[in-house]
Design a protein around this motif. Structure first.
Motif, short mmCIF file in Angstrom:
data_model
loop_
_atom_site.label_atom_id
_atom_site.label_comp_id
_atom_site.label_asym_id
_atom_site.label_seq_id
_atom_site.Cartn_x
_atom_site.Cartn_y
_atom_site.Cartn_z
N LEU A 175 -3.72 12.06 -3.05
CA LEU A 175 -2.65 12.09 -2.06
C LEU A 175 -1.40 12.75 -2.64
O LEU A 175 -0.75 13.58 -1.99
CB LEU A 175 -2.33 10.65 -1.66
N LEU A 176 -1.11 12.43 -3.91
CA LEU A 176 0.07 13.02 -4.55
C LEU A 176 -0.06 14.53 -4.66
O LEU A 176 0.90 15.27 -4.45
CB LEU A 176 0.31 12.39 -5.92
N LYS A 177 -1.26 14.99 -4.99
CA LYS A 177 -1.47 16.44 -5.09
C LYS A 177 -1.20 17.10 -3.75
O LYS A 177 -0.55 18.14 -3.68
CB LYS A 177 -2.91 16.74 -5.53
N SER A 178 -1.71 16.48 -2.69
CA SER A 178 -1.51 17.13 -1.38
C SER A 178 -0.05 17.05 -0.95
O SER A 178 0.48 17.99 -0.37
CB SER A 178 -2.45 16.52 -0.33
N TYR A 179 0.63 15.93 -1.25
CA TYR A 179 2.07 15.85 -0.96
C TYR A 179 2.84 16.94 -1.70
O TYR A 179 3.73 17.59 -1.15
CB TYR A 179 2.65 14.50 -1.40
N ALA A 180 2.49 17.12 -2.96
CA ALA A 180 3.21 18.09 -3.79
C ALA A 180 3.12 19.47 -3.15
O ALA A 180 4.13 20.16 -2.98
CB ALA A 180 2.62 18.11 -5.20
N VAL A 181 1.91 19.87 -2.77
CA VAL A 181 1.72 21.19 -2.19
C VAL A 181 2.47 21.31 -0.87
O VAL A 181 3.19 22.28 -0.62
CB VAL A 181 0.21 21.48 -2.01
N ASP A 190 0.85 -1.19 0.00
CA ASP A 190 0.00 0.00 0.00
C ASP A 190 0.88 1.24 0.00
O ASP A 190 1.21 1.77 1.05
CB ASP A 190 -0.92 0.00 1.23
N ILE A 191 1.30 1.67 -1.18
CA ILE A 191 2.25 2.79 -1.20
C ILE A 191 1.57 4.15 -1.05
O ILE A 191 2.21 5.18 -1.06
CB ILE A 191 3.20 2.79 -2.43
N SER A 192 0.25 4.15 -0.91
CA SER A 192 -0.41 5.41 -0.58
C SER A 192 -0.37 5.63 0.92
O SER A 192 -0.03 6.71 1.39
CB SER A 192 -1.84 5.42 -1.10
N TYR A 224 4.96 5.85 4.69
CA TYR A 224 5.77 7.03 5.00
C TYR A 224 6.09 7.81 3.74
O TYR A 224 6.42 7.23 2.72
CB TYR A 224 7.09 6.61 5.65
N TYR A 225 6.00 9.13 3.81
CA TYR A 225 6.49 9.95 2.72
C TYR A 225 7.08 11.22 3.30
O TYR A 225 6.54 11.77 4.25
CB TYR A 225 5.40 10.27 1.69
N PRO A 226 8.21 11.66 2.80
CA PRO A 226 8.87 12.82 3.41
C PRO A 226 8.14 14.12 3.08
O PRO A 226 8.41 14.74 2.06
CB PRO A 226 10.27 12.81 2.78
N GLU A 227 7.24 14.52 3.93
CA GLU A 227 6.51 15.77 3.67
C GLU A 227 7.38 16.99 3.91
O GLU A 227 7.06 18.09 3.47
CB GLU A 227 5.26 15.83 4.57
N LYS A 228 8.47 16.78 4.66
CA LYS A 228 9.40 17.88 4.89
C LYS A 228 10.81 17.47 4.46
O LYS A 228 11.68 17.24 5.29
CB LYS A 228 9.42 18.25 6.37
N PRO A 229 11.04 17.38 3.16
CA PRO A 229 12.39 16.99 2.71
C PRO A 229 13.43 18.02 3.13
O PRO A 229 13.12 19.20 3.27
CB PRO A 229 12.26 16.97 1.18
N ILE A 230 14.63 17.55 3.34
CA ILE A 230 15.73 18.43 3.73
C ILE A 230 16.08 19.34 2.55
O ILE A 230 16.09 18.90 1.40
CB ILE A 230 16.95 17.61 4.16
N VAL A 231 16.37 20.60 2.85
CA VAL A 231 16.71 21.57 1.80
C VAL A 231 18.20 21.90 1.89
O VAL A 231 18.63 22.59 2.80
CB VAL A 231 15.89 22.87 1.98
N PRO A 232 18.99 21.41 0.97
CA PRO A 232 20.44 21.66 1.03
C PRO A 232 20.76 23.13 0.78
O PRO A 232 20.01 23.82 0.09
CB PRO A 232 21.00 20.82 -0.11
N PHE A 233 21.86 23.58 1.36
CA PHE A 233 22.32 24.95 1.11
C PHE A 233 22.95 25.07 -0.27
O PHE A 233 22.81 26.08 -0.95
CB PHE A 233 23.36 25.38 2.15
N ILE A 234 23.72 24.03 -0.64
CA ILE A 234 24.39 24.12 -1.93
C ILE A 234 23.55 23.42 -2.99
O ILE A 234 22.66 22.63 -2.67
CB ILE A 234 25.81 23.49 -1.89
N LYS A 235 23.82 23.75 -4.22
CA LYS A 235 23.05 23.18 -5.32
C LYS A 235 23.40 21.70 -5.44
O LYS A 235 24.56 21.35 -5.59
CB LYS A 235 23.41 23.91 -6.61
N VAL A 236 22.39 20.86 -5.32
CA VAL A 236 22.63 19.43 -5.46
C VAL A 236 22.09 18.97 -6.79
O VAL A 236 21.45 19.74 -7.51
CB VAL A 236 22.02 18.62 -4.28
N THR A 237 22.35 17.71 -7.14
CA THR A 237 21.99 17.22 -8.46
C THR A 237 20.49 17.34 -8.72
O THR A 237 20.07 17.75 -9.79
CB THR A 237 22.46 15.77 -8.61
N GLN A 238 19.69 16.97 -7.74
CA GLN A 238 18.24 17.11 -7.88
C GLN A 238 17.79 18.18 -6.89
O GLN A 238 17.40 17.88 -5.78
CB GLN A 238 17.53 15.79 -7.53
N ASP A 239 17.86 19.44 -7.32
CA ASP A 239 17.58 20.55 -6.42
C ASP A 239 16.10 20.89 -6.50
O ASP A 239 15.74 21.97 -6.95
CB ASP A 239 18.45 21.74 -6.84
#
Lengths: 620, 230
Positions: free
Chosen positions: A292-298, A239-241, A244-259
């Motif tokens: 769920l994806l829409k709400s995660y995105a926002v 049940d991948i809905s 766990y999903y990272p609703e608060k992903p870490i925000v790097p200071f430097i530019k990373v590959t997937q920024d």
């Protein structure tokens, strides 16, 4: 303010000190005296690569949602800091607390590609953790491996205490509870590992004995104790809905590959390309609920402040609610002045419409991945994309104003002939020709730009090609040169640019992809000779690797260019991914016979993944 | 509406370079839902301009960035939101509306205050303040300025507006901006070379305290322009 593990002088000396200080937005700080388990989660590559990985973010948020666990991050120090840490004997530390990894209960290392294996040794070495699991004492962290390379963990078997085979959301809590129970009752590390081996998906390599015959083939692979499982079944979150999903992903200071924010829309793939390991490992396809994806995105965009969002999955065009999701994101992005980065989609009216809305047509390009140059070879690899579909897509795009096309191919696929290779050049030429036929001279802004790239095919475990022979470096290069020459023979060769990957890395990748436990010595030798960051063109050196193989008396060809018999005991046979070996054998035969197998939604081919009781297998 | 934000940067944030601080603020403003204006065109970007880059390793109590808003927001609410979304080491100190005719921060700067002390283990065995007084009494303070392409002798005396302090902390007010840009390490470098000694690259702990602009011949801090939004 926290103390940094590295002195100010070191931080002011190394390139990009932000890699080592932590403190990013949404990184999790807990009080270390108030947690029972400290988990160091490592991506064994440089910060910018490791921080771009979604899996780590998912597990980081999962572990930190457990009140008694504090999960922190560890990445490979870049070569400049590596040197300083070796010279000054500075122990490797986790970013959040800046505490040494050695003080942690667990060190989890994700294994995303074979060419990170010397970095795994670097992590252990700099952490002052004994390289061989057998040399670790009760105070050492338990070293766990996870990620796609654990589907054949054998080259690393001697270095890990246990491997977690499968998706991380399911049994980590069980592993931690068992660990706490053992710790409280004074149960030894060895006994903990033995108990852990009975948890689904957990493979404890030291509990299995491997014997080889005179040719070096596995003659027996058995658990040492009767109560240790013979077969390790992959873990899967059905049940991948609701997970766990990272609703608060870490925000790097430097530019990373997937920024940017990454939204995982589905797992698995219905397509069944015969070279693709991910396509087999992650069966069956499971979609996430679109609302769920829409709400995660926002939420994720609000919590990070990122200006861009991307979608992630295999074959994203197969996500059934893609249009709804993308249309929602396009509207939201326009309102909030954000960018959307699209995965490569099937080129059709919908994708061209979306692309024209969110990108500058003059700067963006179309992407096709035919993988092989001829229809015959595309049938062998079960890549459904036909010449007609590509030309139709290109036609629509040219009319819509696009002038750049990227094409991806593989060289060295089983049964490949010169005709197939020439097909690569011919297909590129046809696309260019189509442009010049379609767009009148007066409307053209210069030439059409066709960029073709080839990578070299590396057979992977748990694919129908797991028995196939891989090409040698010389064969690879000969083929790349042949394709290059064929490109020059084309009428529109001036509109075509051709790139090919390095061959030496592909050969090594092939060795470790299908390798066995005998290779651990080679890894140690190579690391001692200074091999590190082998996935990086700027740091990869072939010579020390060749010397390491030579000194260990190991022939790379045994692992690469040898076609395996269907009866051979493969190093990864103790793992069960749901997809059966019988299915893979059938598919290998279908490949040789150039027979196409329909995708999972068109018709079930009985691969075995139905056993998981959900996903695409039970749609409709 | 134009707004000037004053902020401090300290602790581990001193390792974050200027370009990354710009990226950090772009994301901070979005996280805090500040109604910032965007440029028009194919790829809109926030209208934002920093007064003066801060070198890696230097801390500050007086950094400035000017932005433009589409809607009104009170200073108190904006500061509260921004600080609740900030990391340790960055703190918003003020958020003021600028008069419409205000020159942007970057174009108007003329001087900056610095506090300089010595990193543990790098303290000099002479009194820097006394040597500084001594060389300042001369006609010129010449230093060798090295750029990627060339070396030249520069007289930095006209760029040293004031200094005071003791053996532990030296406070400097120096010229900055496009005409004569003086860094504290240049001044201390001149002191060290007077003593025939070399200033170690790690010796100084530098903290910027304030940035100034010039109006009608007087220096005023960038924070003196504009008013709180109530």
């Amino acid at each position: 303010m926290r103390e940094t593990a590295l002195s100010e002088e070191i931080l002011l000396t190394v390139e990009k000190p932000a890699r080592y200080i932590g403190n990013e937005v949404n990184s999790v700080i807990k009080e270390k005296d108030k947690v029972k388990v400290r988990f160091a989660m490592c991506f064994p590559d440089v910060y910018e690569i490791g921080m771009s990985h979604l899996g780590i973010q998912i597990l980081y948020s999962m572990f930190n949602s457990f009140e008694d666990v504090w999960c922190e991050r560890v990445y490979s120090p870049w070569t400049d800091l590596h040197k300083i840490m070796k010279e000054k004997n500075i122990p490797l530390f986790a970013l959040e607390s800046q505490d040494p990894v050695l003080e942690f209960d667990f060190l989890g290392i994700t294994l995303q590609y074979e060419m990170c294996y010397t970095n795994v040794l670097q992590i252990l070495d700099l952490s002052h953790i004994p390289i061989y699991s057998r040399d670790r004492d009760e105070n050492c962290p338990i070293v766990i491996g996870g990620g796609p390379c654990t589907y054949n963990p054998e080259p690393l078997a001697d270095f890990f205490d246990l491997f977690y085979i499968g998706e991380g959301e399911t049994v980590y809590r069980k592993v931690i509870d068992l660990y706490l129970e053992c710790k409280e009752n004074g149960i030894s590390r060895a006994d903990f590992l033995k108990k852990a081996s009975k948890i689904g998906g957990i493979y404890v390599p030291s509990l299995y004995k491997v014997e080889y015959d005179d040719e070096g083939l596995i003659s027996s692979f058995e658990p040492i104790y009767d109560d240790v499982p013979q077969i390790i079944h992959k873990e899967i979150e059905m049940d991948i809905s609701d997970t766990y999903y990272p609703e608060k992903p870490i925000v790097p200071f430097i530019k990373v590959t997937q920024d940017r924010v990454t939204l995982e829309i589905q797992r698995g793939c219905i397509r069944g390309c015969r070279f693709c390991q991910a396509g087999m490992l992650y069966r069956p396809v499971r979609e996430r609920d679109v609302e769920l994806l829409k709400s995660y995105a926002v939420k994720m965009l609000e919590n990070t402040g990122h200006e861009e969002i991307s979608l992630s999955s295999l074959s994203s065009s197969d996500y059934t609610k893609l249009e709804e999701l993308v249309n929602f994101l396009v509207d939201y992005a326009e309102e909030k002045k954000l960018n959307i980065s699209l995965p490569s989609l099937r080129i059709d009216a919908f994708s061209l419409d979306v692309m024209s809305k969110i990108q500058d047509i003059r700067k963006s390009s179309l992407t096709f991945a035919p993988e092989a140059g001829s229809q015959r070879l595309r049938d062998v690899i079960n890549k459904g994309l036909t010449r007609e579909v590509i030309l139709e897509g290109a036609k629509e795009a040219f009319i819509g104003g696009w002038t750049r096309v990227k094409l991806y191919f593989m060289l060295g696929l089983p049964t490949e002939t010169k005709e197939d290779m020439r097909g690569i050049a011919e297909l590129c030429n046809e696309i260019a020709k189509l442009y010049y036929e379609l767009i009148p001279k007066s409307e053209r802004k210069g030439r059409v730009q066709i960029v073709a790239s080839t990578s070299f095919f590396v057979p992977k475990p748990f694919t129908p090609f797991q028995w196939a022979a891989q090409n040698s470096k010389e064969e690879f290069l000969e083929k790349a040169h042949f394709v290059n020459d064929s490109m020059h023979e084309q009428l529109n060769s001036k509109s075509i640019k051709y790139n090919y990957h390095e061959a030496d890395v592909s050969v090594l990748e092939g060795v470790f992809a299908r390798g066995d436990r005998k290779l651990s010595r080679v890894l140690i030798e190579a690391y001692k000779k200074g091999c590190l960051f082998d996935a990086w063109t700027e740091t990869f050196r072939e010579t020390p690797w060749l010397e390491a193989f030579e000194e260990c008396g190991i022939d790379m060809a045994f692992y690469t260019s040898r076609e395996r018999s269907l009866e051979e005991h493969l190093p990864w046979d103790m793992i069960d991914i749901g997809v059966t070996k019988d299915f893979l054998k059938r598919e290998w035969m279908n490949a040789v016979n150039e027979t196409v197998t329909p995708n999972c939604r068109a018709k079930c081919s009985g691969c075995g993944a139905r056993v998981f009781g959900g996903g695409v297998c039970y749609e409709g | 509406m134009k707004v000037r934000i004053k902020f401090s940067k300290e602790g581990v944030m001193k390792y974050i370079g200027h370009l990354d601080i710009m990226r950090y603020f772009q994301k901070l403003l979005r996280r805090s839902d500040i109604p910032i204006a965007y440029s028009t065109g194919m790829s809109p970007h926030q209208i934002m301009s920093f007064a003066m880059p801060l070198s890696i390793g230097v801390e500050s109590d007086g950094e400035y960035v000017d932005i433009e808003l589409t809607d009104r927001i009170t200073s108190a609410i904006a500061i509260e939101r921004l600080n609740s979304n900030n990391v340790d080491g960055i703190k918003i100190l003020s958020f003021k509306e600028l008069p419409d005719n205000a020159v942007n921060a970057m174009a108007s700067i003329c001087a900056a205050d610095y506090e300089v002390s010595f990193r543990k283990g790098y303290e000099p065995d002479f009194s820097c303040i006394r040597i500084l007084e001594e060389i300042y009494a001369g006609d010129k303070i010449e230093i060798l300025k090295k750029t990627k392409k060339s070396e030249s002798i520069v007289d930095i005396k006209p760029g040293i507006f004031s200094f005071e302090g003791d053996d532990k902390i030296i406070k400097l007010c120096v010229s900055c901006g496009s005409v004569l840009n003086i860094k504290p390490e240049m001044v201390l470098g001149a002191v060290y070379s007077k003593m025939n000694s070399e200033l170690n690259e790690f010796a100084l702990l530098i903290r910027r305290k304030e940035i100034y602009t010039e109006t009608e011949g007087t220096r005023i801090s960038l924070n003196m322009i504009g008013a709180d939004i109530l």
